[in-house]
Design a protein around this motif. Structure first.
Motif, mmCIF file in Angstrom:
data_model
loop_
_atom_site.group_PDB
_atom_site.id
_atom_site.type_symbol
_atom_site.label_atom_id
_atom_site.label_comp_id
_atom_site.label_asym_id
_atom_site.label_seq_id
_atom_site.Cartn_x
_atom_site.Cartn_y
_atom_site.Cartn_z
ATOM 1 N N GLU A 67 5.649 -5.841 18.602
ATOM 2 C CA GLU A 67 4.862 -5.606 19.828
ATOM 3 C C GLU A 67 5.742 -5.004 20.906
ATOM 4 O O GLU A 67 5.855 -5.512 22.015
ATOM 5 C CB GLU A 67 4.246 -6.926 20.322
ATOM 6 C CG GLU A 67 3.293 -7.562 19.361
ATOM 7 C CD GLU A 67 2.001 -6.772 19.201
ATOM 8 O OE1 GLU A 67 1.728 -5.929 20.055
ATOM 9 O OE2 GLU A 67 1.306 -6.992 18.215
ATOM 10 N N THR A 125 0.876 -1.184 0.000
ATOM 11 C CA THR A 125 0.000 0.000 0.000
ATOM 12 C C THR A 125 0.913 1.234 0.000
ATOM 13 O O THR A 125 2.091 1.135 0.381
ATOM 14 C CB THR A 125 -0.871 0.035 1.272
ATOM 15 O OG1 THR A 125 -0.005 0.172 2.404
ATOM 16 C CG2 THR A 125 -1.715 -1.198 1.414
ATOM 17 N N GLY A 135 -0.325 -4.476 8.018
ATOM 18 C CA GLY A 135 0.802 -5.016 7.255
ATOM 19 C C GLY A 135 2.151 -4.475 7.692
ATOM 20 O O GLY A 135 2.987 -4.127 6.862
#
Ligand SMILES: Nc1ncnc2c1ncn2[C@@H]1O[C@H](COP(=O)(O)OP(=O)(O)OP(=O)(O)O)[C@@H](O)[C@H]1O
Length: 953
Positions: free
Chosen positions: A636, A503, A534
């Motif tokens: 994360e 994208t 993504g």
């Protein structure tokens, strides 16, 4: 006028009209009135009333009042004698009512009694010419609004009343006198050299006039230093300049007045009470006098009857009663706050839950100037007034030149001097000053956090030139990117091998990261994006760029399951690249990796044979040594925190001697290598609001992915209450989804049922019963107590479609990617935070299939909170909502929020702008002197403020 004088004048008037023979005798008795005990007085008053034709003394007073009020010269009457005071003295007792008079039986009479509530002293205070009242009358308009009413104050709490402290303090005073002298000497010496360390970080024991007992008390509450004490901020101020002119019953108000009397009264065999009467006078200005208010139209005085009740025989003894009444002396200027209740007599109010404190000279002056009056929260049993007093003492030790902040920064960011800030927050002249002071103190909290983070980051770099470049990079906020044609061949091939095109946002993120990777200074970047946008491929592409220049990459994820998922995905993508020669070697290293396998991996990393390793915490273990680690990706990020991120930095510093030998053999400069920390790319799938991100990662640049891959439609979200109808509805939705070919996640808050929390659904228990609802479809189970093989197997079966319903715990929250999972049901959704539920919801809707998510709540109270998820699918918006609703702790989980220091005054959800400014200020300071050598005071202050854990040590 004394009550006896009033009676005498009343009797004289009566006698002049009466021919009653006993009138002369009565007049004589009136002269002895003050020597009678209470019971005798009561009898006498009844007798006198009866002679004069009244039912009792109450009747006399009432009728006299009515008569005088109807006369034109009412003011004179009131000056002559204030009836309301007589009635109001003990409103629970009707004067002259014999049944209740026994309440006074134990009250000592004669001189002692005169001390309790001598009418002459009332007169003295209340008359406009009385000297003491003059003092009080200066305290004009002393009924103040507290804006907003301080909900935290619980006046009933014993710690709100400072009486006990005062009493104990006075007892202590003598025994401590010697110690105090010593301490005063010490503090004098300390005051002579006022540096930032000596002023704010001086021990509390150095405060002049503080007893040893008080010090222990303060230390027990964590107030070890003057700084700690001064950071006990008022939670609100009484706005004296805009005092309410109307007393509303039940409203929290504050008064300043003079103690008229204080009496400890035995009211029964095991019941006593303390009554303190405080007189307050109000000077109405012209405008006020137009307002019809509760004070009455004429007199501007009100009387507060503060009552404290004691039950128990031991509270009825004279020594106790004397001791409680002696805490308040007539003529004391006090402030009283609490809720008022109107009494029958006009201008009289009762307070049974209140805070009372003596006002010293300064407070009185402050009151005259109508300065805001600070309200402090109590702490560790220490009452607000006690703390306020000690804080005032601490303020006196401050010096004007104590501010470590460079003047230039103060000017640039329009900040108060630190001295003024402390004075302004604790003793503001007006509310505007308090707000400027607050801004300065918030600025400091953020500034030292930012300064610490950036300082530590620069400290790790070592070479001054690199530091400057790095700072330049931070200061330059333009978006710098490297266009695709300048990406390395390997990165371009990897991009081509992807089964989809990037994208625009992903492409931009990669270009930005590659630009950073090409800088001669370590990158410290946070890649943020909504769930499922993504991020993983962006990180893979960054790794490829580094690998293409012959360096290594490490990819650390929080769970083993995720490590395996990423590893398998990467292998499959690399397969598509083809041309084995340029395909980088990839390894997996987790706790479950067999020892033989991990030995091989460790060796491969050390020798530089493995280009990319994916793993869990195992990657930062001591024994893991890299040949040339150049990028560490931390997925994360918030699950790991700053410490782990810092550990990657140390990877090269602790390079093995064998590696050092290798470098020497290769002719490389050992110094350069040893000081080159790896680039760090942290990823966060919990969108962290910008303010919080800055507070947490002030030393990181930010890259955001703002769009989602094409073809994604928002997940349809339903919030449903858990009940029979609700369940049936949800089961039907699930059956429909399965029939349509979808896959369903069922998420549980706990693994096994809990006796303490019977309302919680448990994954293992439901795994026995739920499958009956979905005959013909296989169900799977996934939770943290399963072995890693079992977990892997459960996820694989779900992925391949062998199982169509997966009962799981929140283990699936992080990163689980099953693109064709199309429905999720979360049981007991009320147990999760909004951001967490958004994360969970992100496990569905990752493919092109239209998806839905149901949040079941076992309490109707939580429905409203959860509904925000129905309305929005914007992770940033939801994270912000969570931050405001539940604070950073709940948004980020304990682990990460533990890295946010406590801000005594700043609030991340509202003070974002100040944080941003503090960030720029820290950059500016370090830009001038990146080791802070030019700012020794700042350096000292930083070391006092920043605990090492925040700095990542
Ligand atoms: N540009 C794209 N076009 C189509 N699909 C994509 C694109 N980028 C990623 N995907 C797919 O979207 C899914 C989610 O991607 P990925 O796991 O990288 O997201 P993420 O941001 O890391 O998610 P999470 O926040 O859940 O960890 C994956 O199945 C991935 O293959």
């Amino acid at each position: 006028m004394r009550f006896s004088n009033f009676l005498r004048s009343k009797l004289l008037t009566w006698c002049s009209r009466s021919i009653h023979g006993s009138s002369q005798k009565l007049l004589e008795e009136v002269g002895d009135y003050s020597t009678l005990n209470t019971s005798e007085r009561s009898k006498f008053l009844n007798k006198i009333s009866a002679f004069m034709g009244y039912n009792n003394i109450q009747d006399l007073v009432e009728q006299e009042r009515a008569r005088r009020q109807s006369t034109a010269d009412a003011n004179d009457v009131y000056e002559e004698f204030d009836f309301s005071l007589t009635c109001g003295r003990f409103p629970c007792i009707k004067l002259g009512d014999s049944s209740l008079v026994e309440l006074y039986d134990e009250v000592p009479h004669a001189e002692e009694q005169a001390n309790l509530l001598p009418p002459e002293s009332c007169n003295e205070y209340l008359s406009t010419s009385g000297t003491k009242w003059e003092k009080c009358s200066k305290l004009v308009g002393t009924c103040y609004s507290v804006n907003p009413p301080p909900a935290e104050i619980n006046p009933s709490s014993p710690m709100e009343d400072n009486s006990f402290v005062i009493q104990l303090d006075s007892l202590e005073a003598d025994s401590d006198a010697e110690g105090k002298v010593e301490e005063e000497e010490t503090s004098k010496n300390l005051l002579e050299s006022p540096t930032i360390e000596s002023v704010l970080d001086r021990t509390i024991r150095s405060l002049p006039g503080t007893t040893r007992r008080q010090c222990c008390q303060l230390e027990g509450g964590g107030f070890y230093t003057v700084r700690k004490l001064l950071h006990h901020f008022p939670h609100t101020y009484a706005d004296l300049a805009n005092a309410w002119k109307k007393i509303e019953a039940g409203r929290y108000v504050m008064f300043v007045g003079i103690v008229l009397s204080s009496r400890g009264i035995r009211a029964g065999k095991s019941f006593s009470f303390l009554e303190v009467i405080v007189g307050c006078e109000f000077q109405k200005n012209e405008e006020d006098s137009k307002i019809e208010d509760d004070y009455g139209t004429d007199d501007k005085k009100i009387y507060l009857h503060l009552k404290k009740f004691f039950r128990g025989t031991r509270f009825t003894y004279q020594p106790f009663l004397k001791s409680i009444q002696s805490k308040y002396n007539e003529g004391d200027c006090v402030n009283v706050s609490g809720k008022v209740k109107k009494m029958l007599a006009e201008g009289h109010y009762e307070m049974t839950e209140y805070i009372i404190g003596n006002l010293d000279k300064e407070d009185q002056d402050a009151n005259e100037q109508r300065m805001p009056y600070p309200f402090y929260p109590s702490k560790a049993g220490m009452k607000p007034n006690f703390l306020a007093d000690i804080i005032s003492r601490a303020l006196k030790t401050l010096t004007i030149d104590m501010d470590p902040m460079p003047d230039e920064i103060r000017k640039d960011f329009n900040l108060l001097n630190l001295y003024d800030a402390y004075m302004g927050i604790h003793h503001p002249k007006n509310l505007n000053e308090a707000s400027l002071a607050r801004r300065r103190l918030i600025f400091d909290e953020f500034f030292y956090l930012q300064l610490g983070r950036l300082f530590q980051m620069l400290d790790a770099i070592g070479i001054p030139i690199e530091k400057e470049k790095l700072l330049d990079k931070y200061k330059n906020h333009e978006l710098n990117t490297v266009c695709v044609k300048d990406w390395s061949d390997l990165t371009k091939s990897f991009r081509k091998a992807l089964p989809f095109s990037l994208t625009p946002s992903q492409q931009n993120a990669v270009s930005e990261i590659i630009w950073d990777l090409k800088r001669p200074v370590p990158m410290n970047r946070l890649l943020q994006g909504d769930v499922g946008c993504g991020k993983t491929v962006v990180a893979f592409l960054a790794c490829m760029e580094v690998i293409s220049s012959g360096f290594q990459a490490a990819f650390m994820v929080p769970t083993e399951m995720l490590a395996i998922q990423h590893y398998e995905l990467l292998l499959s993508l690399l397969e598509n690249i083809g041309g084995t020669e340029c395909t980088p070697s990839v390894a997996l290293l987790t706790r479950s990796t067999s020892s033989k396998q991990s030995r091989m991996v460790l060796k491969g990393l050390q020798m530089g044979e493995i280009a990319l390793v994916i793993g869990t915490h195992s990657l930062i273990a001591e024994k893991v040594e890299f040949s040339a680690l150049r990028i560490a990706v931390i997925d994360e990020q918030h699950r790991f925190g700053v410490i782990q991120r810092g550990k990657f930095n140390s990877k090269l510093y602790s390079a093995s001697s064998s590696l050092r030998m290798n470098w020497r053999n290769l002719g490389d400069s050992l110094e350069d290598k040893a000081y080159m920390a790896p680039h760090v790319l942290a990823m966060s799938a919990t969108p962290i609001p910008r303010t919080l991100a800055l507070a947490l990662f002030g030393d990181m640049s930010l890259t955001q992915i703002t769009d989602l891959p094409p073809g994604r439609s928002p997940v349809q979200t339903f919030v449903i209450e858990e009940n029979e109808i609700g369940f049936e509805k949800v089961f039907q939705m699930m059956r429909d989804e399965l029939i349509a070919g979808g896959k369903v996640f069922l998420v549980y808050p706990i693994i096994v049922e809990s006796e303490q929390l019977p309302q919680l659904h448990a994954a293992t228990a439901d795994f026995q019963s739920i499958p009956d609802n979905f005959r013909g479809y296989q169900c799977g189970l996934l939770h943290g107590r399963m072995t890693s093989d079992e977990k892997d197997d459960a996820l694989r079966k779900f992925r391949t479609g062998e199982t169509r319903v997966l009962l799981a715990t929140q283990l699936v929250e992080i990163g689980v990617d099953v693109p064709d999972a199309s429905m999720m049901v979360v049981m007991n959704a009320e147990r999760f935070g909004i951001a967490q539920l958004h994360q969970l919801r992100g496990r569905v809707g990752r493919g092109e299939r239209k998806s839905k998510c149901v949040f079941l709540s076992s309490t109707s109270a939580a429905l409203n909170r959860l509904k925000v998820l129905e309305r929005s699918s914007d992770g940033f918006y939801l994270a912000n909502a969570d931050l405001i609703l539940r604070g950073p702790g709940d948004l980020l989980g304990k682990k990460q929020s533990g890295h946010i220091p406590e801000f005594p005054i700043a609030r991340l959800d509202v003070d974002g702008n100040i944080l941003q400014e503090a960030h720029f200020a820290a950059l500016k300071v370090l830009g001038t002197s990146n080791d802070l050598q030019l700012f020794p005071k700042l350096r000292a202050e930083l070391s006092m403020r920043q605990p090492l854990c925040i700095l990542g040590d």
